[in-house]
Design a protein around this motif. Structure first.
Motif, PDB file in Angstrom:
ATOM      1  N   GLU A   1      25.402 -17.373  42.228  1.00 37.31           N
ATOM      2  CA  GLU A   1      24.878 -16.138  42.032  1.00 37.31           C
ATOM      3  C   GLU A   1      23.679 -15.986  43.070  1.00 37.31           C
ATOM      4  O   GLU A   1      23.457 -14.857  43.489  1.00 37.31           O
ATOM      5  CB  GLU A   1      24.421 -15.862  40.395  1.00 37.31           C
TER       6      GLU A   1
ATOM      7  N   TYR B   1      14.508 -10.631  32.075  1.00 35.45           N
ATOM      8  CA  TYR B   1      15.813  -9.974  32.310  1.00 35.45           C
ATOM      9  C   TYR B   1      16.813 -10.293  33.395  1.00 35.45           C
ATOM     10  O   TYR B   1      18.014 -10.327  33.220  1.00 35.45           O
ATOM     11  CB  TYR B   1      15.601  -8.334  32.523  1.00 35.45           C
TER      12      TYR B   1
ATOM     13  N   THR C   1      18.847  -3.823  38.489  1.00 36.90           N
ATOM     14  CA  THR C   1      18.928  -4.668  37.616  1.00 36.90           C
ATOM     15  C   THR C   1      18.524  -6.251  38.238  1.00 36.90           C
ATOM     16  O   THR C   1      18.802  -6.564  39.439  1.00 36.90           O
ATOM     17  CB  THR C   1      20.578  -5.115  37.380  1.00 36.90           C
TER      18      THR C   1
ATOM     19  N   TRP D   1      28.064  -7.078  39.733  1.00 34.90           N
ATOM     20  CA  TRP D   1      28.243  -7.937  38.717  1.00 34.90           C
ATOM     21  C   TRP D   1      29.549  -8.613  38.671  1.00 34.90           C
ATOM     22  O   TRP D   1      29.933  -9.884  38.515  1.00 34.90           O
ATOM     23  CB  TRP D   1      27.944  -7.336  37.346  1.00 34.90           C
TER      24      TRP D   1
ATOM     25  N   SER E   1      24.886 -13.530  31.410  1.00 37.39           N
ATOM     26  CA  SER E   1      25.659 -12.781  31.286  1.00 37.39           C
ATOM     27  C   SER E   1      27.196 -13.083  32.088  1.00 37.39           C
ATOM     28  O   SER E   1      28.336 -12.884  31.725  1.00 37.39           O
ATOM     29  CB  SER E   1      25.566 -11.223  31.104  1.00 37.39           C
TER      30      SER E   1
ATOM     31  N   SER F   1      18.444 -10.177  38.801  1.00 41.51           N
ATOM     32  CA  SER F   1      18.945 -11.422  38.634  1.00 41.51           C
ATOM     33  C   SER F   1      18.248 -12.232  39.282  1.00 41.51           C
ATOM     34  O   SER F   1      17.325 -12.001  40.056  1.00 41.51           O
ATOM     35  CB  SER F   1      20.417 -11.594  39.120  1.00 41.51           C
TER      36      SER F   1
ATOM     37  N   ILE G   1      23.768  -9.230  42.759  1.00 37.52           N
ATOM     38  CA  ILE G   1      23.264  -8.194  41.970  1.00 37.52           C
ATOM     39  C   ILE G   1      22.564  -7.248  42.588  1.00 37.52           C
ATOM     40  O   ILE G   1      21.503  -7.573  43.013  1.00 37.52           O
ATOM     41  CB  ILE G   1      22.615  -8.756  40.604  1.00 37.52           C
TER      42      ILE G   1
ATOM     43  N   ARG H   1      18.776 -13.083  31.743  1.00 39.50           N
ATOM     44  CA  ARG H   1      19.741 -12.390  31.016  1.00 39.50           C
ATOM     45  C   ARG H   1      20.894 -12.062  31.651  1.00 39.50           C
ATOM     46  O   ARG H   1      22.050 -12.315  31.413  1.00 39.50           O
ATOM     47  CB  ARG H   1      19.110 -11.163  30.494  1.00 39.50           C
ATOM     48  N   THR H   2      20.507 -11.406  33.166  1.00 39.35           N
ATOM     49  CA  THR H   2      21.752 -11.111  33.801  1.00 39.35           C
ATOM     50  C   THR H   2      22.613 -12.312  34.182  1.00 39.35           C
ATOM     51  O   THR H   2      23.847 -12.325  34.169  1.00 39.35           O
ATOM     52  CB  THR H   2      21.258 -10.636  35.073  1.00 39.35           C
ATOM     53  N   ASP H   3      21.820 -13.456  34.453  1.00 39.53           N
ATOM     54  CA  ASP H   3      22.563 -14.630  34.956  1.00 39.53           C
ATOM     55  C   ASP H   3      23.360 -15.342  33.700  1.00 39.53           C
ATOM     56  O   ASP H   3      24.725 -15.749  34.061  1.00 39.53           O
ATOM     57  CB  ASP H   3      21.430 -15.665  35.343  1.00 39.53           C
TER      58      ASP H   3
END
Lengths: 538, 308, 515, 315
Positions: free
Chosen positions: B245, B108, B259, B172, B115, B261, B255, B111-113
Motif C-alpha cells: 500500500e 485516518y 483520503t 482503494w 480497511s 493513507s 490511495i 484507518r484506511t490501511d
C-alpha cells in the motif's frame, strides 16, 4: 578387574530446569570404566542413559545442568574443568560415537576433511593429519580409501558412515570411547559388522568403551559389564552374564521377561482353516515417481518385484527384511496407497484394486492397516473418539451407535471410555498404538496388516502390544500380515515367515522351518547377525 | 526401524527432554473439546513477551483507527491557512500543505490501511489456500495452479501492483486487488507445502486406506493441520500488504487524495521534506508500529503454535 | 593454518573496504560540501558551460507547440521571424522587415539575408512557407491562426506574402511561435535524431528522460555566443532539483516546486525570474445539474477562497484573479480582477436558491501535483457551501483523452499555460474558452463579443472589447478562474545576460557564466 | 550443470512465454491510449486515429502480439511511443543507474543480512539474542522507502552528510557518484537484509541441534570453529535461497527507491511508461523484471548446488 578405573563417575546428578518443574534426569549415578573394557549402560527411553554419557563430555543440552557428583578421568575431575580445558579433553581423551551416522556427519564436508579436522583441532599438522586420516579410514574398514576419502557423507551407506564416525572418534587415540546407541539406526547385518569393529578396536587399541543402548541382545554380545538404568537411577549393575541370567532388581527382571528371545517356545496355535484371506500374485510396484525430464519416461524402480504370497484366515504371516527391502511398499500396495505396476491382489479369492474411494471402502471391510509410528498415524487435531468415529462411519455404523461402538472398540484394546475425548498427545506411545489398532478393528476386518507395529516402542510396551495382538487374533479369528525387521519379535508372534530382500521373497515357510533350518543364504546371514541373548551368555 | 524414544534423549530439541517414561504425561487439559484446545494454543502465543507487545501495539492502533470519527469528529479535511507548520500544542504533529492537522490525517490514514488489510489479506489467504489445496483433488490441476502461481511470484510486489493499477486505475480497490493477487502465490505455496507434508503423514494415509473421500480427507485432516502455518503466514503477509500500500501510494499509484493513507501521506510528505521534515514523522512511526505489531505476532504464533 | 590465513585475508579485505568507504565519504571531493561551498558564493570552475535543470524532458517532436520542456533550448536552436519586445511590439529576427497591407488582408515579409541552417544550407522563403505549412499540421496552440491563411506566396528567395480572407490582428502571436525549421531534416524532429535550426546553438545529443546537450554554433549569422555549450538535465524530483541548483551543478532551474522557489528567493546567490504563467480554471458543464443554472455557477465563484489558494499553494508566484488572461497582456481589465469576492455565506445562499444544495459534483482533475493541491482546496470550499464534490484524478494522458471525447463531466480542472499570448489568441487556444469547450458553452452573444475583439483595430478599442468579453465570461461563469501562477525560474547570479522571450523561452546567445 | 540448464529451459521458457502474454495484454486492457499521448492534448480525433493506424494499433491484438513477439525474438524490442527512441537504447541508457543501485544494495543486503544472521545464530547470551532479535524485528517492519526517508531526513536534511537526491553515474565521477549512491543503496539493502538474517538465524539455531554439531563439539572444536565451519557453512544454503528471492524483489523495490532519491533508473522509466501508456516500454520492462527474478532463482539453484554436495542438479 584390578586395574584402576579410567573413568569414575561418582554420584552424578543432572537436573533439567523446565518451566514448571525441576526434573532430575540423572540422580546419583556412579560407575567405573576400566581400560580395555566395555561397559554397557542399558535402559528404556527416559532412563537418563544418554544424559549420563553427555554429562561426561560436558555436552548436556540446555536446559539440563550437572548439579552434583564428579566425573574423574584418570583421576582428574572433568566437571571442574572450564570450557577451554574441556576443548582439549573432547576428542583427545574422550571421543564420542553417535546414534545416527547420517546426522552425525557434516553433510557438506568431504569425509577425509572431517577426519582431518579432528586431528587438526588437537594440533596435528596438515601433512601428518592427511596421512593419518587415510590410515584411520583404512582401519575402520572403509573400502577403496583414496577414492572414498574424497566423497561426501550422503554418498555412503549407513554402515559406512558409522565407520567414518568411528574413525573420527579414534583419530587422537582417545582412551575412552562413548558410544551412544551407535547401531540403533542400522540394520541387523550392519549392526553386527559395527559391533565386530568395536570389539576389534578394543582388542587392538585397548580403548575403553562406554556403550549406551536399549538393546539387551547387543549388550550381551558386546559388553563386559553392564549397568541398568531406570528413571535416572542405576537399578542393577554387574558383569553382563550375571545381570542377564540372574537379575535381582524387579525392574530388570521384568525387562528381561519382556525381551523376546530366540529360544522361547514357538507358537503352536496354527489355525486349521484353509481359507485364504489375501493372496498376492507376482506383484510389482514401481516407486520411481521422479520425473527426469519433460519428454523422457521415468526409469522404473521396482521396490516390489514379482512377489507372491498368501495369508490364511486366523494366521500370522510375518514379512521379514531389512530397511529398503520393499516390505512396507508391498503392504502399502495391497491397501492401495501405492499403485501396483503388475500382478494381482486377491481378497477372499476375488481380484481387487483400490483405485477409487468406493473400492477402498470395500477393501477396508476386509483388510485394515496398522502403522509403525503411533505418533503420526493419529491426527493431532482429532480426539481418539473422532478418529474412531470416522472409521466406524465409513464402516457403515449408524451415527447413533457410534459412541457405544467406540467404547466397545476401546475395551477390545484394553482402554477405558475416558480416553475417547483425549487428543493423541495426551497418550503414551503404547496407548496410541492401541488406538491405532482399535481404529483398524472398526470395520470388523478379517486381516490386519501390521507395519512394524512395535518397533517404535520400548521393550516392555512392545511385549504388551504383542500380547494384545495375540489375544485379539484368537478372539476374532484375525489374520495378520506382520511386517518387521526384528527376528526375535517375528519368531514370537508368527506362524509362517516370508523373508524379503531387494523386492523379492527369498524364502517362505513355517516359523520353525525358517528359523531352525534356513535355506537361503540371506536368511542365514540375518539370523547370525541378530544378537542372541542366550547364545552370547552361554 | 528407529527407536524414537531413544532418539529423544540425543537429538530432539532440548525442551522436549523430560526424562519421563512414555507413559501418558499428566494431561490437565484432557477433556477440552477441539475448538478450545486450538484457541488455547493461540492464547498461549499471545502471552509470550512478543505476543504481548505485538498485541498491545495492535490493539492501540486498531482502537485509535476504529474510534477515529469519535476522537476527531471533524474529519481529516479541516483546512486552515497555517500550512506546513511544525509541532505545536494545537497540532501535535504539525500541519500539512493545506493546513490540515497531521495527527488527524495520520490516524485516518491508519484507518484506511486497516480497511485495506481487513479485506485484502483474508481474501488472499482464502483464495491462495484454496488454490494451493487444489492439488489434493487433482494432480494435474494442482500442477497447473502451481505454474500460474510461479508466474505471479515472478513479478516483484511493486511491479505487480503497478500492473494492477494500470488496468484498474489507482485507488482503494486496486490496492486490495494488487495485495490479494500478490499474496496468492505466497499462501498457495504455503498451503501446497502443508498439503504435501500432510499427504505423507500417516494419519492422512490411514484415512485414505479407510476409504475416506478426498474431500473429507482435505477438510477433516489436511486443512486443520495446515491452518497454523497459513495463519502465521497471514500475519507476516499483513506486513507485506502494508508495504505494498505504502509503496504504491508513494509513487502516486495508491490511495488518492483527499483520503489519507499512510502511504499517500508519505507521498506528499516527501515533496515537502525540506520545508517540513516533521511531515513524514507520524505516518512513518505508525507504519513501523503497524508492521512491527504484526511481525511480532507472527513470531509469537510461530514459536508457540508451530514449533511446539 | 590455512584457516587462519583465510580468516586474516577476509579481515584485511573488510578493513580495506571500510577504509575505502570512509575515504570516499570523507575524501577530497564531497558532493555535499560542493553544494554548500557554492551556496556560500564560490565560483564555478567550468566557465563556458551553462547547465539547466528542468522538471520535464525536452520534446523535439513538439517544438512547434508550447511545451515547458522546450523553454530552455528551442529558442537557442531555432529562430522565429519576429520576436516581441518588453512592450509586446514585434521586433525583427529572421524577418528583416514586414508590411501589413492596408486592407489588413495580407502581410509581406522580407527575410534577413545570409542566414544559413546549421546544416550549411541557406535559409530561404521556401523554408518559411514549409514551416508555416508544417505548423498547421502540428499540435501548436496557435495552429488555428495559420489555418486562417488563404495562401502563402513565395515571391523571391527572401520575400514572401501571406494572404487571408479576414484580418488577423494576432498574427505576430503566430510569428512568435513559428520556429523556422529545415525542411530537409524535419523528420528528424520526431525522435530528436536531427534537430536543425538557424539559432546560435547546435543540438548535439539527447538521452531521453535524462539529458540533452547544445554546443555553440560557430557559423551563427549574428554575434558569436559566449557559451561553449549548454547542458540540460532532466530532474523531475523537487529535492534533487533543489540540490542541483544549490550545489551549482545547474545555474538555472525551470519548473521548480513553488515552495522550494520561495526558499531560494531568500538566498542572495540566486534570483527568481518570473515568466509567463499558467491558469488553473474550474470548468463547469452547462448541460449537467447543478451548473445548468447560472446562479449555481456564480455561487461557485463566491465559494472559492482564491487568496488562500494563491498563497498556500503558490506563495509569491500566486496571482489572485478571476480572469483567465495574462495580467501583463495588453488590455487586461484590471478592474474586473476581483469581481467575485470570497463569500461562502452568499454562495451558500445562492446555491440554496438554485436548489443545488447537496448536489454531488464530480470534478475531473488533471493529475499534476499543484493541480491536485488546488483541487483539494476547491473541493473543500465547495463542500463548505453545501455541494458534494468528489475528485477524480486523471493522469495527463487520460485527462486529454476524456477532454477530446468531451466527457469531462460536471466539473473539471485542466491546466492552461498562458504562453505569453494575448487574449485574442487565448480565446481560441485555451480549451476552456474556445469553440467546443468542455463546458458546452456557446452563445451568439459570446460569438459577437469575440468577433468584436478580433475586429478591434486600436489599443483602446481592443481594451474595451476585451473588457466586455471578460465581463460576459465572468457573468456566465461557465469557467471559473481559480488561480493564476507565474512561471518562476531560479537563476544563479553567476549566470549573466540571459534573455527570456515573452513566451518565457530562454535565449542564451549573449549569456555568459562567471569565471 | 549443462544438463540442469537444459532441463530447466522448458519451464523458464514457459514462464517467460506466459509473462510475455501478460505483459502484452496488461497495458492494452488499461484505459488510456498511446496514440492520444503522441497526438498531444490539442489533437483532433482524426489526427489521433491516423497515428493509431501508423502504429499498427488498429490491427487485431493477436496480430499485434505476434508482430511484437517476433520482433523481440529477433532482438528488436520496439520503439517507445513517447520517447520515439528504440526501447533497447532507452533501457541501456538507464541501465547503469539501476545496476549500480542494485549491485551496491545487494552487497549491503548480503553483508548486513549474513552478518546479523550469524550474530543472531551464534549468540548464546539472552541479551545478545534479544538485541539481534529487536534489530531484526525493527528492520523487518521498516520497508525500503521508509529506511530511505529516514536516511534522507537524518543524513540529508538534518546533518547534510550525503546528497539525498539525484545522481552522478559512477562511470563519470566515481568519487561523487558513490556518495549519491550510498544512501539509496543502503536503504534498499538494509530493508531487505532482515529477511535473510532471520532465515539464516533460524536455520543456524536449528542446525545447532543437529548431531554433526555435537560430533564437532565432541571432536573438541572451539565454538568459533563450530559456528563458522559447521553451522554457518551448512546453513548458508538457506541464506542463498533468501538472497535469490530478494534480488528479484530488490529490482522491484528499486522503483520506489529511485522515486524518492530522484534517480533516473529503469524504475523511473517504468513509472513514466506506465503513466504514458507506452506499451512498448511497459511490455519490455515487465518482461525484464520477471526475467531478472527467474534468472536470480536459477543462479540461486546453481550456487546452492555448489554449496551443498547433496543437491544434484541433473538428478
Amino acid at each position: 578387574m584390578s586395574t584402576e578405573p579410567l573413568l569414575r563417575v561418582h554420584d552424578l546428578e543432572v537436573t533439567f530446569d523446565l518451566q514448571d518443574e525441576q526434573l532430575k534426569a540423572v540422580d546419583g549415578v556412579s560407575f567405573d570404566v576400566r581400560p580395555g573394557r566395555i561397559l554397557g549402560i542399558v535402559g528404556e527411553s527416559g532412563s537418563g542413559k544418554s544424559v549420563t554419557s553427555r554429562a561426561i563430555m560436558q555436552m548436556i543440552r540446555h536446559p539440563g545442568k550437572v548439579t552434583g557428583g564428579e566425573v574423574r578421568l584418570n583421576g582428574r575431575d572433568l566437571l571442574r574443568l572450564n570450557e577451554k580445558e574441556m576443548l582439549a579433553v573432547r576428542g583427545k581423551e574422550v571421543a564420542m560415537i553417535f546414534q545416527d551416522p547420517q546426522a552425525a556427519l557434516n553433510p557438506v564436508m568431504r569425509i577425509k576433511d572431517q577426519v582431518v579436522e579432528a586431528l587438526h583441532i588437537h594440533g596435528v599438522d596438515s601433512a601428518t593429519a592427511q596421512a593419518r586420516a587415510l590410515e584411520l579410514l583404512e582401519q575402520v574398514g572403509i573400502p577403496n580409501v583414496p577414492e572414498a576419502a574424497r566423497k561426501f557423507p550422503h554418498q555412503f551407506s549407513g554402515g559406512m558412515r558409522q565407520r567414518v564416525v568411528i574413525a573420527i572418534a579414534l583419530a587422537n587415540n582417545p582412551s575412552l570411547l562413548i558410544a551412544d546407541e551407535p547401531t540403533t539406526a542400522l540394520d541387523v547385518t550392519i549392526q553386527a559388522q559395527i559391533l565386530d569393529l568395536l570389539r576389534r578396536l578394543r582388542d587392538e587399541l585397548g580403548v575403553a568403551i562406554l556403550f549406551i543402548t536399549h538393546d539387551m541382545g547387543v549388550v550381551a554380545e558386546l559388553c563386559d559389564d553392564v549397568v541398568v538404568m531406570h528413571l535416572g537411577r542405576i537399578v542393577e549393575r554387574g558383569p553382563v552374564r550375571k545381570v542377564l541370567t540372574a537379575p535381582e532388581d524387579p525392574y530388570t527382571i521384568g525387562l528381561m521377561d519382556a525381551i523376546p528371545k530366540m529360544d522361547s517356545p514357538l507358537r503352536d496355535d496354527a489355525p486349521e482353516q484353509e481359507h485364504t484371506v489375501l493372496e498376492v500374485r507376482e506383484l510389482k510396484t514401481d516407486v520411481n515417481t521422479a520425473r527426469p525430464g519433460w519428454f523422457r519416461k521415468p526409469k522404473p524402480f521396482y521396490a516390489v518385484n514379482g512377489v507372491s504370497l498368501e495369508v490364511r484366515a486366523g494366521e500370522t504371516l510375518a514379512l521379514v527384511g531389512e530397511s529398503g527391502c520393499g516390505k512396507s511398499t508391498l503392504s502399502r500396495t495391497v491397501v492401495g496407497i501405492n499403485e501396483p505396476a503388475g500382478g494381482e491382489i486377491l481378497v477372499n479369492g476375488t481380484a481387487v484394486s483400490a483405485r477409487s474411494d468406493e473400492q477402498r471402502r470395500a477393501l477396508a471391510r476386509t483388510i485394515q492397516y496398522v502403522f509403525q509410528d503411533p505418533y503420526s498415524s493419529l491426527n493431532p487435531r482429532r480426539t481418539a473418539g473422532q478418529s474412531l468415529e470416522e472409521a466406524l462411519r465409513i464402516a457403515g455404523v449408524p451415527r447413533a451407535d457410534v459412541r457405544d461402538r467406540s467404547v466397545e472398540l476401546l475395551e477390545r484394546v484394553s482402554l477405558g471410555p475416558q480416553y475417547l475425548d483425549r487428543y493423541p498427545w495426551a497418550f503414551s506411545g503404547g496407548q496410541r498404538q492401541r488406538i491405532g489398532i482399535a481404529r483398524a478393528l472398526a470395520s470388523d476386518p478379517r486381516l490386519l496388516i501390521l507395519d512394524e507395529p512395535v518397533s517404535a516402542l520400548d521393550v516392555s510396551i512392545q511385549a504388551q502390544i504383542l500380547t494384545l495382538l495375540t489375544d485379539l487374533q484368537k478372539t476374532f479369528d484375525l489374520a495378520y500380515l506382520f511386517i518387521s525387521h526384528d527376528l526375535a519379535v517375528v519368531r514370537e508372534i508368527s506362524h509362517r515367515v516370508a523373508v524379503m530382500n531387494h523386492g523379492e521373497i527369498v524364502e517362505q515357510g513355517t516359523t520353525e522351518d525358517v528359523f531352525e533350518n534356513p535355506q537361503h543364504p540371506y536368511t542365514r546371514t540375518l539370523l547370525t547377525a541378530t544378537p542372541d541373548l542366550d547364545k552370547a551368555i552361554a | 526401524m528407529r527407536n524414537n524414544d531413544v532418539t529423544t534423549m540425543g537429538a530432539a530439541p532440548p525442551t522436549d527432554t523430560p526424562p519421563t517414561d512414555t507413559s501418558a504425561r499428566p494431561a490437565p487439559r484432557t477433556r477440552t473439546p477441539g475448538g478450545n484446545a486450538t484457541v488455547r494454543r493461540y492464547l498461549a502465543a499471545f502471552r509470550t513477551p512478543r505476543g504481548v507487545i505485538g498485541l498491545t501495539i495492535l490493539a492501540v492502533l486498531l482502537l485509535t483507527a476504529v474510534l477515529a470519527p469519535v476522537i476527531f469528529p471533524h474529519g481529516y479535511d479541516q483546512q486552515t491557512a497555517d500550512s506546513l507548520r511544525g509541532s505545536s500544542g494545537r497540532h501535535l504533529l504539525g500541519t500539512d500543505e493545506l493546513g490540515r492537522d497531521l495527527l488527524v490525517r495520520t490516524v485516518y490514514g491508519l484507518r484506511t490501511d486497516f480497511s485495506i488489510i481487513v479485506v485484502a489479506v483474508p481474501l488472499s489467504m482464502i483464495a491462495g489456500t484454496a488454490l494451493g489445496l487444489v492439488g489434493a483433488l487433482s494432480r494435474v490441476a494442482g500442477a497447473v495452479v502451481q505454474r500460474v502461481l510461479d508466474i505471479i511470484l515472478g513479478f516483484p510486489g511493486v511491479v505487480l501492483g503497478v500492473c494492477v493499477v494500470l488496468i484498474m486505475g489507482p485507488g482503494w480497490s486496486a490496492l486490495v486487488v494488487a495485495i490479494a493477487i500478490g499474496g496468492l502465490p505466497y499462501f498457495g505455496r504455503q498451503a501446497r507445502a502443508a498439503l504435501l507434508e500432510q499427504m505423507g503423514r500417516e494419519y492422512v494415509v490411514a484415512a485414505r486406506t479407510l476409504g475416506v473421500g478426498k474431500g473429507a480427507v482435505l477438510w477433516r485432516h489436511i486443512l486443520p493441520n495446515a491452518v497454523d502455518p497459513i495463519l502465521v503466514g497471514g500475519a507476516i503477509f499483513v506486513v507485506v500488504a502494508v508495504f505494498i500500500e505504502a509503496g504504491l501510494s508513494i509513487i502516486g499509484l495508491g490511495i488518492q487524495p483527499p483520503t489519507p493513507s499512510l502511504g499517500s501521506l508519505l507521498n506528499v510528505g516527501i515533496r515537502f521534506i525540506e520545508q517540513s521534515p516533521m511531515y513524514i514523522l507520524g505516518p512513518t512511526a505508525v507504519l513501523i508500529l503497524l508492521s512491527m505489531s504484526f511481525s511480532l505476532l507472527a513470531d509469537a504464533l510461530n514459536e508457540t503454535v508451530i514449533r511446539k | 593454518m590455512r584457516e587462519v590465513q583465510r580468516r586474516s585475508r577476509v579481515r584485511s579485505a573488510v578493513v580495506a573496504g571500510a577504509v575505502a568507504l570512509a575515504l570516499s565519504v570523507t575524501g577530497c571531493q564531497s558532493a555535499v560540501k560542493q553544494q554548500e561551498a557554492s551556496s556560500a558564493g564560490a565560483k564555478p570552475t567550468d566557465v563556458g558551460v551553462l547547465t539547466i535543470a528542468q522538471a520535464s524532458d525536452i520534446q523535439p517532436n513538439n517544438v512547434l507547440a508550447g511545451r515547458l520542456g522546450n523553454a530552455s533550448w528551442a529558442a537557442n536552436v531555432f529562430e522565429t521571424l519576429t520576436r516581441y519586445d518588453d512592450q509586446r511590439k514585434p521586433q525583427p529576427l529572421l524577418a528583416k522587415e514586414w508590411k501589413v497591407a492596408d486592407d489588413k488582408l495580407s502581410i509581406s515579409v522580407t527575410l534577413r539575408e545570409g542566414v544559413t541552417f546549421q546544416s550549411g544550407r541557406p535559409m530561404t522563403a521556401d523554408d518559411v512557407k514549409f514551416s508555416l505549412d508544417h505548423l498547421v499540421k502540428s499540435s501548436s496552440q496557435v495552429a488555428f491562426i495559420a489555418k486562417k491563411f488563404s495562401s502563402v506566396d513565395v515571391t523571391g528567395p527572401t520575400t514572401l506574402t501571406i494572404r487571408f480572407s479576414k484580418p488577423i490582428p494576432n498574427i505576430f502571436d503566430l510569428f512568435e511561435y513559428a520556429f523556422i525549421v529545415d525542411k530537409d531534416s524535419v523528420k528528424g524532429l520526431a525522435d530528436g535524431s536531427k534537430v536543425i535550426g538557424t539559432g546560435p546553438f547546435l543540438f548535439k545529443s539527447w538521452s531521453p528522460g535524462s539529458e540533452a546537450q547544445l554546443v555553440r554554433n560557430d557559423k551563427y549569422w549574428g554575434p558569436k555566443p559566449h557559451l561553449d555549450s549548454i547542458t540540460i538535465a532532466v530532474i523531475n524530483d523537487s529535492t534533487a532539483m533543489l540540490n542541483a541548483v544549490r550545489s551549482n551543478r545547474s545555474q538555472i532551474a525551470i519548473g521548480m516546486n513553488p515552495v522550494d522557489i520561495q526558499s531560494m528567493a531568500s538566498n542572495s546567490a540566486f534570483s527568481v525570474v518570473n515568466t509567463s504563467g499558467s491558469v488553473y480554471p474550474l470548468g463547469l458543464n452547462l448541460t449537467q445539474p447543478p451548473f445548468d443554472k447560472l446562479e449555481a455557477r456564480q455561487a461557485v465563484n463566491y465559494a472559492i477562497d482564491r487568496a488562500r489558494i494563491a498563497k498556500q499553494i503558490f506563495g509569491a508566484a500566486g496571482v489572485v484573479t478571476d480572469l483567465l488572461w495574462d495580467p501583463t497582456s495588453p488590455g487586461y481589465p484590471k478592474d474586473l480582477e476581483q469581481r467575485y469576492t470570497y463569500d461562502p455565506a452568499k454562495a451558500k445562499q445562492m446555491l440554496t436558491a438554485a436548489g443545488a444544495e447537496g448536489t454531488a459534483v464530480p470534478i475531473t482533475v488533471i493529475g499534476l501535483p499543484q493541480n491536485t493541491s488546488v483541487a483539494e482546496i476547491v473541493r473543500r470550499n465547495l463542500e463548505e457551501v453545501g455541494l458534494k464534490p468528489v475528485i477524480k484524478v486523471q493522469e495527463t494522458q487520460g485527462f486529454d483523452q476524456i477532454q477530446i471525447a468531451g466527457k469531462l463531466g460536471t466539473a473539471f480542472m485542466p491546466l492552461h499555460g498562458l504562453n505569453g499570448l494575448g487574449a485574442s489568441t487565448l480565446m481560441d487556444s485555451l480549451p476552456s474558452l474556445r469553440r467546443g469547450n468542455s463546458s458546452k458553452f456557446w452563445t451568439d452573444e459570446y460569438q459577437a463579443l469575440r468577433n468584436n475583439l478580433l475586429a478591434a483595430d486600436t489599443d483602446a478599442a481592443y481594451a474595451t472589447a476585451l473588457h466586455k468579453l471578460s465581463e460576459y465570461i465572468l457573468d456566465q461563469a461557465f469557467t471559473v478562474a481559480v488561480v493564476q501562477a507565474l512561471g518562476q525560474n531560479v537563476v544563479a547570479k553567476s549566470a549573466h545576460e540571459l534573455t527570456w522571450t515573452s513566451r518565457s523561452y530562454l535565449d542564451a546567445k549573449s549569456a555568459y557564466v562567471d569565471h | 550443470m549443462l544438463r540442469f540448464l537444459v532441463k530447466k529451459l522448458p519451464s523458464i521458457l514457459l514462464v517467460l512465454f506466459a509473462t510475455s502474454i501478460i505483459a502484452f495484454l496488461l497495458p492494452r486492457f488499461a484505459p488510456g491510449d498511446p496514440a492520444q499521448t503522441i497526438a498531444g492534448p490539442d489533437a483532433t480525433a482524426e489526427q489521433t486515429e491516423a497515428i493509431r493506424q501508423s502504429l499498427g494499433l488498429d490491427r487485431p491484438l493477436f496480430v499485434q502480439y505476434l508482430t511484437w513477439l517476433g520482433g523481440v525474438l529477433r532482438g528488436h524490442l520496439g520503439t517507445s511511443y513517447i520517447f520515439n527512441r528504440s526501447v533497447s537504447d532507452l533501457i541501456l541508457s538507464r541501465m547503469e543507474s539501476t545496476i549500480e543501485l542494485a549491485v551496491l544494495a545487494s552487497v549491503f543486503m548480503i553483508l548486513i543480512g549474513i552478518g546479523l544472521g550469524v550474530l543472531g545464530g551464534s549468540t548464546r547470551s539472552r541479551p545478545g539474542r534479544m538485541a539481534v532479535d529487536t534489530a531484526n524485528t525493527l528492520l523487518l517492519a521498516t520497508p525500503a522507502f521508509l529506511v530511505g526517508l529516514l536516511l534522507i531526513v537524518l543524513l540529508g536534511v538534518t546533518w547534510r552528510l550525503l546528497p539525498v537526491s539525484g545522481e552522478v553515474p559512477l562511470s563519470e565521477n566515481p568519487e561523487i557518484g558513490i556518495q549519491y549512491l550510498l544512501l539509496p543503496a543502503l536503504a534498499l539493502g538494509l530493508a531487505h537484509a532482515p529477511s535473510i538474517s532471520r532465515l539464516l538465524q533460524t536455520t543456524m539455531r536449528s542446525t545447532r541441534g543437529e548431531e554433526f554439531v555435537d560430533l564437532a563439539r565432541a571432536k573438541g572444536a572451539s565454538p568459533r570453529r563450530i559456528t563458522f565451519r559447521h553451522v554457518l557453512r551448512t546453513s548458508l544454503g538457506a541464506a542463498v535461497v533468501a538472497i535469490g528471492i530478494r534480488v528479484g524483489e530488490l529490482f522491484g523495490g528499486a522503483i520506489i527507491i529511485e522515486a524518492i532519491f530522484a534517480r533516473n533508473g529503469l524504475g523511473q522509466l517504468a513509472v513514466q511508461s506506465v503513466n504514458a501508456r507506452d506499451y512498448q516500454l511497459v511490455q519490455i520492462l515487465v518482461m525484464g523484471a520477471v526475467l531478472v527474478a527467474v534468472l536470480s532463482q536459477l543462479v540461486t539453484e546453481l550456487i546452492l548446488a555448489a554449496l551443498d554436495p547433496r543437491v544434484r542438479l541433473d538428478a
